[in-house]
Design an enzyme around this catalytic site. Structure first.
Site, short mmCIF file in Angstrom:
data_model
loop_
_atom_site.label_atom_id
_atom_site.label_comp_id
_atom_site.label_asym_id
_atom_site.label_seq_id
_atom_site.Cartn_x
_atom_site.Cartn_y
_atom_site.Cartn_z
N LYS A 49 15.83 -9.51 9.18
CA LYS A 49 16.40 -9.35 7.84
C LYS A 49 17.55 -10.33 7.60
CE LYS A 49 13.48 -6.30 6.55
NZ LYS A 49 12.43 -6.72 5.60
N ALA A 54 17.61 -9.10 13.11
CA ALA A 54 17.40 -10.54 13.16
C ALA A 54 16.45 -10.99 12.06
CB ALA A 54 16.85 -10.94 14.54
N SER A 112 17.75 -6.32 3.93
CA SER A 112 18.24 -4.97 4.18
C SER A 112 19.73 -5.04 4.45
CB SER A 112 17.52 -4.37 5.40
OG SER A 112 18.17 -3.19 5.86
N ASN A 159 7.60 -8.52 0.85
CA ASN A 159 8.09 -7.19 1.18
C ASN A 159 7.70 -6.71 2.57
OD1 ASN A 159 8.85 -4.26 0.59
ND2 ASN A 159 6.62 -4.07 0.83
N SER A 203 0.81 -1.23 0.00
CA SER A 203 0.00 0.00 0.00
C SER A 203 0.84 1.27 0.00
CB SER A 203 -0.94 0.01 1.21
OG SER A 203 -0.19 0.00 2.43
N ILE A 263 17.22 4.49 1.43
CA ILE A 263 16.34 4.76 0.29
C ILE A 263 15.40 5.92 0.62
CG2 ILE A 263 14.66 3.77 -1.29
CD1 ILE A 263 17.41 2.47 -1.49
N TYR A 270 14.80 -6.11 14.21
CA TYR A 270 14.77 -5.87 12.76
C TYR A 270 15.95 -6.55 12.08
CZ TYR A 270 14.57 -3.26 8.36
OH TYR A 270 14.50 -2.91 7.03
#
Length: 237
Positions: free
Chosen positions: A141, A139, A125, A73, A10, A170, A137
């Site tokens: 990725k 862990a 990432s 994603n 979204s 990004i 986070y």
């Protein structure tokens, strides 16, 4: 026409990837808690943090549509120091990122296997390599990289490739809210990037598109770091 499903579609990189794929001949289906005002394809609303809701929407899609490609994603960050870390926060990150990827892949692999063709791209990432105050986070990725290699080994005989993209810094809406153009924050991030600029969402989206293409048929189990050179090693990654 190939059909791609994107979780967390979204907004952010999921939404931009949906646009890029649609502009390049894919039928696109997005899944997220709430549909955007405009989306370049089909959209199914579902709370992917809820396992039963996730299973239900995946069953609907698998029944109603033929899925050729998948972009796992969706994810979340929940920044915390090791002193602040909680089981509840860890579970939220791991379940949304990894459990959803497992359930979604499991739902669509049978259809890909039946055709002898499929593309799975997992969102990782550069922080898979570690970063302060991002234990959960990082862990999640890092685990995406292990899943990518494991699934690639399992599915290569079925004509299904599995790869990962690992973006650096990004220019998403979230990044810009925290680091406006010309800010000290932006300058700090740019100083870390050998390429000399913040990445564009399209840099990631085009990488996903390539990995879903016929041209990438001989690439599987790999991670592409879309990071402007940050992970070359000179700056601590």
């Amino acid at each position: 026409m190939r059909h791609a499903v994107i979780t967390g579609a979204s907004k952010g990189l999921g939404f931009v990837t949906a646009k890029v794929l649609s502009e390049n001949g894919f039928e696109v289906t997005g899944i997220a808690r709430k549909a955007p005002d405009e989306f370049p394809g089909n959209f199914y609303e579902a709370d992917l943090s809820n396992a039963e809701a996730t299973k239900e929407v995946l069953e609907r899609i698998a029944t109603e549509r033929t899925v050729d490609a998948l972009f796992n994603n969706v994810g979340t960050v929940n920044p915390q120091s090791i002193d602040e870390w909680t089981c509840e926060s860890f579970d939220e990150v791991i379940n949304l990122t990894l459990r959803t990827a497992m359930l979604t892949t499991q739902a669509f692999v049978p259809g890909m296997r039946a055709k002898g063709w499929g593309r799975i791209v997992n969102m990782s990432s550069i922080l898979a390599l570690g970063y302060p105050n991002r234990s959960s986070y990082c862990a999640s990725k890092s685990a995406m990289l292990g899943l990518t290699r494991s699934w690639a080994m399992e599915l290569v005989k079925d004509g299904i490739t599995v790869n990962a993209v690992a973006p650096g810094f990004i220019e998403t809406d979230l990044f810009r809210r925290a680091n406006p153009p010309g800010s000290d924050g932006e300058k700090r991030y740019v100083s870390m990037i050998p390429n000399g600029r913040i990445g564009k969402p399209e840099d990631v989206a085009e990488t996903v598109r390539f990995l879903m293409s016929e041209s990438a048929s001989y690439i599987t189990g790999q991670t592409l770091y879309v990071d402007g050179g940050v992970t070359l090693g000179r700056l601590g990654f």
